[in-house]
Design a protein around this motif. Structure first.
Motif, short mmCIF file in Angstrom:
data_model
loop_
_atom_site.label_atom_id
_atom_site.label_comp_id
_atom_site.label_asym_id
_atom_site.label_seq_id
_atom_site.Cartn_x
_atom_site.Cartn_y
_atom_site.Cartn_z
N ASP A 152 7.89 -29.42 7.96
CA ASP A 152 7.01 -28.25 7.97
C ASP A 152 5.71 -28.54 8.69
N LYS A 157 6.42 -28.52 12.48
CA LYS A 157 6.59 -27.16 12.98
C LYS A 157 5.24 -26.45 13.08
N ASP A 158 4.42 -26.63 12.07
CA ASP A 158 3.11 -26.01 12.07
C ASP A 158 2.25 -26.57 13.21
N GLU A 197 3.34 -27.92 16.07
CA GLU A 197 3.87 -27.44 17.34
C GLU A 197 3.51 -25.96 17.57
N HIS A 198 3.47 -25.21 16.52
CA HIS A 198 3.16 -23.79 16.62
C HIS A 198 1.70 -23.57 17.05
N HIS A 199 0.80 -24.44 16.64
CA HIS A 199 -0.62 -24.30 16.98
C HIS A 199 -0.96 -24.85 18.35
#
Length: 91
Positions: free
Chosen positions: A82, A85-86, A88-90
Motif C-alpha cells: 500500500d 502504491k501510494d 507511485e501515485h504521488h
C-alpha cells in the motif's frame, strides 16, 4: 443475550472506593506533606512497575499481536505494498 459485567469502578462500591481513596489521599497530603516530598522520587520509581503491569493488562502482555495463522511477514507485506502504491501515485 450475553451481558457484560460492568467495570468495578462504575458500580456503587467502586464509586465509594474512589471517594475513600481520594479522601485518604487528600488528608495524607495535607497532614504529612513533608514526608511525601521526602519520598517522592521513590514513589515515582515505584509507580513504574505498577503502571507497566496495569497498562499491559488490557492486551495480554508482550506476546505477538498477529492473528491466528498469520506470520509477521504476512502482516507486514500488505502495508508495504500500500505504501509503494501510494508513493507511485504521488510521483
Amino acid at each position: 443475550m450475553d451481558r457484560q459485567k460492568p467495570s468495578f469502578w462504575k458500580t456503587p462500591a467502586g464509586f465509594a472506593a474512589l471517594v475513600l481513596i481520594g479522601t485518604v489521599s487528600y488528608f495524607l497530603l495535607i497532614e504529612h506533606r513533608q514526608h511525601i516530598w521526602q519520598f517522592l522520587p521513590f514513589l515515582i520509581l515505584l509507580a513504574c512497575p505498577f503502571l507497566h503491569l496495569f497498562m499491559h493488562g488490557s492486551h495480554g502482555g508482550h506476546g505477538g499481536h498477529q492473528h491466528r495463522g498469520e506470520s509477521e511477514q504476512d502482516a507486514y507485506q500488505p502495508g508495504v505494498e500500500d505504501g509503494r502504491k501510494d508513493h507511485e501515485h504521488h510521483h
